[in-house]
Design an enzyme around this catalytic site. Structure first.
Site, PDB file in Angstrom:
ATOM      1  N   GLY A 103     -45.568  -2.892 -36.717  1.00  0.00           N
ATOM      2  CA  GLY A 103     -45.310  -1.736 -37.319  1.00  0.00           C
ATOM      3  C   GLY A 103     -43.875  -0.434 -37.005  1.00  0.00           C
ATOM      4  O   GLY A 103     -44.194   0.246 -37.143  1.00  0.00           O
ATOM      5  N   SER A 104     -43.379  -1.331 -36.109  1.00  0.00           N
ATOM      6  CA  SER A 104     -42.236  -0.339 -36.428  1.00  0.00           C
ATOM      7  C   SER A 104     -41.224   0.116 -37.516  1.00  0.00           C
ATOM      8  O   SER A 104     -40.715   1.556 -37.270  1.00  0.00           O
ATOM      9  CB  SER A 104     -40.833  -1.043 -35.066  1.00  0.00           C
ATOM     10  OG  SER A 104     -40.175  -1.702 -35.899  1.00  0.00           O
ATOM     11  N   ASN A 105     -41.288  -0.379 -38.144  1.00  0.00           N
ATOM     12  CA  ASN A 105     -40.439  -0.039 -39.406  1.00  0.00           C
ATOM     13  C   ASN A 105     -41.432   0.948 -40.229  1.00  0.00           C
ATOM     14  O   ASN A 105     -41.142   1.836 -40.620  1.00  0.00           O
ATOM     15  CB  ASN A 105     -40.458  -0.654 -40.471  1.00  0.00           C
ATOM     16  CG  ASN A 105     -38.618  -1.977 -40.575  1.00  0.00           C
ATOM     17  OD1 ASN A 105     -37.913  -1.117 -40.545  1.00  0.00           O
ATOM     18  ND2 ASN A 105     -38.632  -2.675 -39.685  1.00  0.00           N
ATOM     19  N   ARG A 156     -56.194 -16.971 -51.822  1.00  0.00           N
ATOM     20  CA  ARG A 156     -54.844 -16.186 -51.920  1.00  0.00           C
ATOM     21  C   ARG A 156     -56.169 -14.943 -52.953  1.00  0.00           C
ATOM     22  O   ARG A 156     -55.641 -13.285 -52.683  1.00  0.00           O
ATOM     23  CB  ARG A 156     -53.202 -16.299 -52.473  1.00  0.00           C
ATOM     24  CG  ARG A 156     -52.968 -17.292 -50.797  1.00  0.00           C
ATOM     25  CD  ARG A 156     -51.637 -17.290 -51.271  1.00  0.00           C
ATOM     26  NE  ARG A 156     -50.950 -18.521 -49.936  1.00  0.00           N
ATOM     27  CZ  ARG A 156     -50.539 -18.188 -49.023  1.00  0.00           C
ATOM     28  NH1 ARG A 156     -50.678 -16.807 -49.249  1.00  0.00           N
ATOM     29  NH2 ARG A 156     -49.636 -19.283 -47.964  1.00  0.00           N
ATOM     30  N   MET A 189     -46.175 -10.500 -43.339  1.00  0.00           N
ATOM     31  CA  MET A 189     -46.628 -11.806 -43.056  1.00  0.00           C
ATOM     32  C   MET A 189     -47.146 -12.645 -43.724  1.00  0.00           C
ATOM     33  O   MET A 189     -47.233 -13.881 -43.981  1.00  0.00           O
ATOM     34  CB  MET A 189     -45.490 -11.932 -42.013  1.00  0.00           C
ATOM     35  CG  MET A 189     -44.875 -11.098 -40.748  1.00  0.00           C
ATOM     36  SD  MET A 189     -43.407 -11.569 -41.739  1.00  0.00           S
ATOM     37  CE  MET A 189     -42.487 -12.739 -40.641  1.00  0.00           C
ATOM     38  N   ILE A 228     -47.771 -14.657 -48.149  1.00  0.00           N
ATOM     39  CA  ILE A 228     -47.626 -14.401 -48.991  1.00  0.00           C
ATOM     40  C   ILE A 228     -48.397 -14.114 -50.700  1.00  0.00           C
ATOM     41  O   ILE A 228     -49.266 -14.493 -50.401  1.00  0.00           O
ATOM     42  CB  ILE A 228     -47.007 -16.125 -50.005  1.00  0.00           C
ATOM     43  CG1 ILE A 228     -45.710 -16.474 -49.026  1.00  0.00           C
ATOM     44  CG2 ILE A 228     -46.614 -16.458 -50.869  1.00  0.00           C
ATOM     45  CD1 ILE A 228     -45.361 -17.689 -48.839  1.00  0.00           C
ATOM     46  N   ASN A 281     -39.616  -4.747 -50.047  1.00  0.00           N
ATOM     47  CA  ASN A 281     -40.234  -5.225 -48.756  1.00  0.00           C
ATOM     48  C   ASN A 281     -38.478  -5.096 -47.896  1.00  0.00           C
ATOM     49  O   ASN A 281     -37.252  -4.900 -48.606  1.00  0.00           O
ATOM     50  CB  ASN A 281     -40.120  -6.916 -49.503  1.00  0.00           C
ATOM     51  CG  ASN A 281     -40.562  -7.672 -47.965  1.00  0.00           C
ATOM     52  OD1 ASN A 281     -40.811  -7.051 -46.875  1.00  0.00           O
ATOM     53  ND2 ASN A 281     -39.198  -8.886 -47.860  1.00  0.00           N
ATOM     54  N   HIS A 323     -36.020  -7.005 -45.011  1.00  0.00           N
ATOM     55  CA  HIS A 323     -35.749  -8.560 -44.826  1.00  0.00           C
ATOM     56  C   HIS A 323     -34.578  -8.110 -44.102  1.00  0.00           C
ATOM     57  O   HIS A 323     -33.575  -7.937 -44.021  1.00  0.00           O
ATOM     58  CB  HIS A 323     -35.194  -9.734 -45.812  1.00  0.00           C
ATOM     59  CG  HIS A 323     -35.312 -10.988 -45.241  1.00  0.00           C
ATOM     60  ND1 HIS A 323     -36.695 -11.821 -45.055  1.00  0.00           N
ATOM     61  CD2 HIS A 323     -34.421 -11.548 -45.140  1.00  0.00           C
ATOM     62  CE1 HIS A 323     -35.599 -12.730 -44.569  1.00  0.00           C
ATOM     63  NE2 HIS A 323     -34.871 -12.562 -44.980  1.00  0.00           N
ATOM     64  N   SER A 348     -31.730  -6.092 -45.487  1.00  0.00           N
ATOM     65  CA  SER A 348     -31.872  -5.830 -47.433  1.00  0.00           C
ATOM     66  C   SER A 348     -33.722  -5.007 -47.364  1.00  0.00           C
ATOM     67  O   SER A 348     -34.419  -5.584 -46.582  1.00  0.00           O
ATOM     68  CB  SER A 348     -31.419  -6.734 -47.692  1.00  0.00           C
ATOM     69  OG  SER A 348     -30.277  -7.717 -47.106  1.00  0.00           O
ATOM     70  N   ASP A 386     -38.437 -13.457 -50.643  1.00  0.00           N
ATOM     71  CA  ASP A 386     -36.897 -13.203 -50.145  1.00  0.00           C
ATOM     72  C   ASP A 386     -35.674 -12.066 -51.537  1.00  0.00           C
ATOM     73  O   ASP A 386     -34.240 -12.739 -51.002  1.00  0.00           O
ATOM     74  CB  ASP A 386     -36.472 -13.672 -48.953  1.00  0.00           C
ATOM     75  CG  ASP A 386     -37.184 -13.000 -48.364  1.00  0.00           C
ATOM     76  OD1 ASP A 386     -38.329 -12.226 -48.328  1.00  0.00           O
ATOM     77  OD2 ASP A 386     -37.830 -14.323 -47.548  1.00  0.00           O
ATOM     78  N   GLU A 415     -32.914  -0.673 -40.046  1.00  0.00           N
ATOM     79  CA  GLU A 415     -33.776  -1.561 -40.128  1.00  0.00           C
ATOM     80  C   GLU A 415     -34.310   0.452 -40.793  1.00  0.00           C
ATOM     81  O   GLU A 415     -35.081   0.474 -41.520  1.00  0.00           O
ATOM     82  CB  GLU A 415     -34.674  -1.978 -39.892  1.00  0.00           C
ATOM     83  CG  GLU A 415     -34.461  -3.707 -40.241  1.00  0.00           C
ATOM     84  CD  GLU A 415     -35.333  -4.662 -39.727  1.00  0.00           C
ATOM     85  OE1 GLU A 415     -36.720  -4.874 -40.323  1.00  0.00           O
ATOM     86  OE2 GLU A 415     -35.005  -5.943 -39.377  1.00  0.00           O
TER      87      GLU A 415
END
Ligand code: GAR
Length: 220
Positions: free
Chosen positions: A18-20, A71, A96, A98, A113, A115, A142, A151, A180
């Site tokens: 969780g650094s972002n 899912r 991570m 889908i 998101n 990437h 990005s 992506d 980022e």
């Protein structure tokens, strides 16, 4: 005095450290930041980012994907948490898992998101190693709107870093993650503040300043 514009209510979805997320929470503390981080969700109960969110005073909970048969039922549980918190924008930050096409389509134009590559290069995993193997001189990160194809969504913002002699995947990752942490809060501010939006499958920037803020070529 004009009424203050309400801040967009944002949920951050994580799977790991969780650094972002931490950089987004820090940016959102500024009084004039146009978004408020009101919820952090993880599909992994052991994600270190959950405790980091709680330490920052943000409600954080795990929706363990292993507890669901498929899912669609996992995504329904996510949706219930998002609805309960009145979420307007979803920010994926190292998430991570889908998501189903139905979930992605329900959040079209309202989910972004980050990437770790200059998309459309190096979709998927191991982006830094693949950039080294490809011999690119510039690499980066990005921020894009999320669409069903992995992506592949319209790009909101990018930052580039040089690939240097002697780099390995770790040194390159360390150079990219710094950007980022700068890029993602800027991109979220663009969207939440009305400077950019998804229109007809492309990102529209509403001012020159917004467009300029969306790209950065960085030197050391
Ligand atoms: C980040 O480098 C992010 O770009 C990447 O995972 C890392 C999460 O780090 N995301 C993806 O690869 C998504 N396809 P963080 O948990 O410290 O923010």
């Amino acid at each position: 005095m004009s009424a203050a514009v309400p801040k967009k209510r944002v949920a951050i979805l994580i799977s790991g450290r969780g650094s972002n997320m931490v950089s987004l929470i820090a940016a959102a503390r500024a009084p004039d930041y146009p978004a408020e981080i009101v919820l952090v969700l993880s599909n992994r109960p052991d994600a270190a980012g959950l405790d980091r969110a709680r330490e920052a005073g943000i409600p954080a909970c795990a929706v363990d994907h292993r507890a669901f048969a498929d899912r669609a039922s996992f995504d329904a549980a996510l949706q219930a948490e998002l609805d309960a918190a009145g979420i307007e924008l979803i920010v994926l930050a190292g998430f991570m898992r889908i998501l189903t096409d139905a979930f992605v389509e329900a959040w079209a134009g309202r989910m972004i998101n980050i990437h770790p590559s200059l998309l459309p290069l190096f979709k998927g995993t191991h982006t830094h190693q693949r950039a080294l193997e490809a011999g690119v001189r510039l690499h980066g990160c990005s921020v894009h709107y999320v669409v069903p194809e992995l992506d592949a969504g319209p790009i909101v913002a990018q930052a580039a870093v040089p690939v240097l002699p002697g780099d390995d995947a770790d040194t390159l990752a360390a150079r990219v993650i710094v950007q980022e942490h700068r890029l993602y809060p800027a991109a979220l501010a663009l969207i939440a503040g009305g400077g950019a939006a998804l229109e007809g499958g492309r990102v529209r920037f509403f001012t020159d300043r917004a467009r300029d803020a969306s790209a950065a070529l960085l030197s050391l």
